[in-house]
Design a protein around this motif. Structure first.
Motif, PDB file in Angstrom:
ATOM      1  N   GLY A 152       7.760 -10.687   6.599  1.00 10.49           N
ATOM      2  CA  GLY A 152       6.644 -10.296   5.753  1.00 10.49           C
ATOM      3  C   GLY A 152       5.506 -11.306   5.676  1.00 10.49           C
ATOM      4  N   GLU A 175      -3.656  -1.627  10.727  1.00  8.31           N
ATOM      5  CA  GLU A 175      -2.828  -0.436  10.871  1.00  8.31           C
ATOM      6  C   GLU A 175      -3.037   0.458   9.667  1.00  8.31           C
ATOM      7  N   GLU A 183      12.244   3.906   4.613  1.00 11.51           N
ATOM      8  CA  GLU A 183      12.219   3.005   5.747  1.00 11.51           C
ATOM      9  C   GLU A 183      13.641   2.965   6.284  1.00 11.51           C
TER      10      GLU A 183
HETATM   11  P1  ADP Z   1       7.815  -8.378   9.528  1.00  9.27           P
HETATM   12  O1  ADP Z   1       7.683  -8.582  10.990  1.00  9.27           O
HETATM   13  O2  ADP Z   1       7.333  -9.534   8.732  1.00  9.27           O
HETATM   14  O3  ADP Z   1       9.165  -7.839   9.109  1.00  9.27           O
HETATM   15  P2  ADP Z   1       6.760  -5.670   9.239  1.00  9.27           P
HETATM   16  O4  ADP Z   1       5.745  -5.186  10.193  1.00  9.27           O
HETATM   17  O5  ADP Z   1       8.129  -5.119   9.360  1.00  9.27           O
HETATM   18  O6  ADP Z   1       6.738  -7.258   9.196  1.00  9.27           O
HETATM   19  O7  ADP Z   1       6.248  -5.374   7.768  1.00  9.27           O
HETATM   20  C1  ADP Z   1       6.978  -5.766   6.630  1.00  9.27           C
HETATM   21  C2  ADP Z   1       7.011  -4.621   5.646  1.00  9.27           C
HETATM   22  O8  ADP Z   1       5.690  -4.265   5.234  1.00  9.27           O
HETATM   23  C3  ADP Z   1       7.575  -3.342   6.223  1.00  9.27           C
HETATM   24  O9  ADP Z   1       8.964  -3.338   6.230  1.00  9.27           O
HETATM   25  C4  ADP Z   1       6.974  -2.306   5.288  1.00  9.27           C
HETATM   26  O10 ADP Z   1       7.688  -2.235   4.070  1.00  9.27           O
HETATM   27  C5  ADP Z   1       5.594  -2.859   5.057  1.00  9.27           C
HETATM   28  N1  ADP Z   1       4.655  -2.278   6.065  1.00  9.27           N
HETATM   29  C6  ADP Z   1       4.420  -2.750   7.311  1.00  9.27           C
HETATM   30  N2  ADP Z   1       3.533  -1.968   7.964  1.00  9.27           N
HETATM   31  C7  ADP Z   1       3.203  -0.966   7.135  1.00  9.27           C
HETATM   32  C8  ADP Z   1       2.330   0.174   7.229  1.00  9.27           C
HETATM   33  N3  ADP Z   1       1.603   0.424   8.320  1.00  9.27           N
HETATM   34  N4  ADP Z   1       2.274   1.002   6.166  1.00  9.27           N
HETATM   35  C9  ADP Z   1       2.987   0.757   5.041  1.00  9.27           C
HETATM   36  N5  ADP Z   1       3.801  -0.294   4.888  1.00  9.27           N
HETATM   37  C10 ADP Z   1       3.928  -1.154   5.902  1.00  9.27           C
END
Ligand code: ADP
Length: 378
Positions: A152, A175, A183
């Protein structure tokens, strides 16, 4: 006569954290010989296998380590892939393959891969810097760093112009903010012979501010149709990558049942810890089977389960102590896993707890009890 399995190889793991630790725990059953590289001399694996202290991103360090191994794998993506490519040229087996690690290291390349392979993912635009983010943003949107953001730390929501000052000033992407209902994650494995199998989908619940998984439930409470589509997506990604090893595919499910890939990780994953007790084969064993060319194990669920990450309690730093340990050990179906990290700090992943129960309501109650009772303090 039946085949004999030649066990005379050394398996090197880049990264000595909890995922490596659980890989070794599983590999002991097969009498595998491990060695581990990690920059922290007190890493969770340091006392479990021959251990080298060194930087995973340093070419020479990875080369020197890899030259003494026969098969090399990872438990973290942030490793020197140039060295891994050279090790492949020298005849070492590197799984997942360095090219796959490289693709996954950069969220920009990952997203572009989904787009060009027709894998459904949220709309995005690549950005080079803060000004670029300002130019392309349509609120609300999610701003992600291309490289080196994990747990995160490289992800933020931009809700209005006031948030722009915090936008990432490095190559990244914007995005669409997905209004997801769930999820989920599907872990898929592919072995050196091309055999592919998936674990049943699991469902994640996130901490509201820390972006870390708070609870996980298996099996995910989703329709058969969504489960089948998620399963097919995971299989198609590992096949398109031609990857050997374990791949965790994190996906969003929207209210209309759309399944969108968020991100992938080419290794054992936080969303698969519960497979140790709750599935016929654990993700760790599956990864080892995949990279050593053994047949994949059956992935069926033995019992519904919940997994609670044990994070360092906010406000406490120092030598770790575990409050409530005996209370949770008294509950039927509770399995505590501690990662062997001596020092706790707020939100550090110190362990996890898997809870098994046939009854979903009782399972959720037990998960809540564990969450409220077991605390890592100092
Ligand atoms: P990391 O690589 O740090 O785990 P993520 O891309 O998985 O990052 O993002 C962490 C969290 O943020 C996701 O698990 C989700 O809950 C939220 N998130 C990420 N991208 C989106 C999105 N496009 N829309 C809504 N929530 C998102």
């Amino acid at each position: 006569m039946a085949n004999t399995f030649n066990q005379d190889f050394k398996l090197g793991i880049l990264g000595g954290g909890q995922l490596g630790r659980m890989l070794i725990q599983s590999g002991i059953d097969f009498n595998f010989n491990f060695s581990v590289l990690d920059p922290d001399k007190n890493a969770p694996c340091s006392s479990l296998a021959p251990f080298s202290e060194g930087k995973l991103t340093d070419y020479d360090t990875v080369m020197k380590f890899g030259e003494l191994c026969d098969i090399i794998t990872i438990e973290i993506e942030n490793v020197n892939t140039s060295a891994l490519k050279e090790l492949v040229r020298k005849g070492k087996k590197v799984f997942p393959q360095p090219e796959v690690i490289e693709l996954i290291q950069d969220k920009r390349v990952q997203k572009t891969f989904y787009k060009s392979n027709g894998i459904s993912t949220a709309y995005f635009v690549l950005t080079e810097n803060k000004d670029d983010v300002a130019r392309h943003v349509r609120y609300p949107m999610v701003n992600k760093l291309g490289k080196e953001g994990y747990d995160g730390r490289g992800v933020q929501i931009l809700r209005g112009a006031g948030d722009l000052q915090h936008a990432f000033d490095k190559p990244g992407l914007l995005e669409e903010l997905v209004p997801f209902e769930k999820e989920i994650s599907v872990i898929v494995a592919r072995n050196t012979h091309g055999q592919v199998d998936t674990f049943p989908a699991v469902e994640m619940v996130f901490h509201p501010t820390q972006n870390l998984v708070e609870y996980l439930f298996a099996p995910a409470q989703i329709s058969t149709d969504v489960a089948q589509r998620a399963d097919a997506i995971a299989r198609s990604i590992i096949e398109k990558l031609n990857m050997v090893g374990l791949l965790a595919v994190e996906m969003f499910v929207t209210a209309s049942g759309e399944v969108l890939v968020n991100e992938i990780a080419p290794r054992p994953h936080n969303s698969g810890h519960q497979t140790i007790e709750a599935n016929v084969t654990s993700q760790y064993e599956q990864h080892l089977r995949a990279i050593t060319g053994l047949p994949l194990g059956k992935t069926d669920l033995i019992m519904p389960s919940a997994m609670v990450n044990l994070l360092g309690e906010p406000g406490f730093s120092g030598p770790a102590r575990y409050a409530g340990f005996e209370e949770v050990m008294n509950v039927k179906g509770v399995h505590v896993h501690l990662y062997g990290k001596n020092q706790t700090k707020p939100f550090r992943k110190m362990g996890h707890v898997t809870i098994l129960d046939d009854d979903i309501d009782s399972l959720k109650k037990k998960a809540n009890f564990v969450k409220q009772t077991l605390k890592v303090i100092a």
